[in-house]
Design an enzyme around this catalytic site. Sequence first.
Site, PDB file in Angstrom:
ATOM      1  N   ASP A 103       0.749  -1.344   0.092  1.00 32.93           N
ATOM      2  CA  ASP A 103      -0.063  -0.070  -0.129  1.00 32.93           C
ATOM      3  C   ASP A 103       0.824   1.265  -0.024  1.00 32.93           C
ATOM      4  O   ASP A 103       2.073   1.155   0.364  1.00 32.93           O
ATOM      5  CB  ASP A 103      -0.980   0.216   1.373  1.00 32.93           C
TER       6      ASP A 103
HETATM    7  N1  URA Z   1      -0.935  -5.755   4.169  1.00 29.12           N
HETATM    8  C1  URA Z   1      -1.596  -4.388   4.498  1.00 29.12           C
HETATM    9  O1  URA Z   1      -2.226  -3.942   4.917  1.00 29.12           O
HETATM   10  N2  URA Z   1      -0.799  -3.536   3.283  1.00 29.12           N
HETATM   11  C2  URA Z   1       0.166  -3.796   2.664  1.00 29.12           C
HETATM   12  O2  URA Z   1       0.747  -3.206   2.019  1.00 29.12           O
HETATM   13  C3  URA Z   1       0.596  -5.211   2.686  1.00 29.12           C
HETATM   14  C4  URA Z   1      -0.215  -6.100   3.456  1.00 29.12           C
END
Ligand code: URA
Length: 240
Positions: A103
Amino acid sequence: MQRLDRYLSEAGVESRRKIKEVVRAGRVSVNGTVVRSPESKVDETKDEICLDGQHISAAPKRIVLMMHKPAGCVTAARDPEFPTVMEYLPDPYKKLMPVGRLDKETEGLLLFTNDGDLAHRLLAPKSRIEKTYYAEHLGIAGEADIAAFQEGCVLKDGTCCLPAGLEIIAEGKCLVRVMEGKYHQVRRMLASRGLPVSYLRRIAEGGVQLGDLPCGKTRELTECEIESLESVQFDENFLD
Ligand code: URA
């Protein structure tokens, strides 16, 4: 720059020993000049290397790279609004593709490769590679949360997760180990337990550790690390 015999060997021209004979026999030219020393150096990006007058193209080298992704950039080839992870790739690696995604606000280990088979192997829904995250969160985690992770969290929208690991390091700090890659999975798993995440960093993927790679930097994986990724297991009972 690399040795002429290695270049020819990686391009799939005969065995290494036979290549030496071929070069010594004067059958190989570099930029139009016969070269008889197998150890001589060639620039694979510029030199024209021929065997018996035929151009020999180098096999594209398989590259697997890790990035310590900074927060604030998106895992995409381009984005109209935000900086992308591609901007952190040094020039020689600009054609690599990310393996999966993190993310925008998540930091940490992100792999890139030009090996489509390996990427597919790691991203297939039945692939079972453990990913480890360091998280900081509000609220206080306890034994009931560890048990809920072990059983498989049920997210707020009803989505069921596979069993996962929750290790409490200190108040508001934990490690989460998951074997799948649902959207915002770790944030949503912790939120489902009333533990909203304030900071998230992926620190390992299978046998590959982020280690002390500085944020925003990249490094190529070692052969040993690549082999550990190639040995990822599939869940044969998984139904698409
Ligand atoms: N889980 C999340 O919440 N975000 C990520 O980027 C990867 C795993």
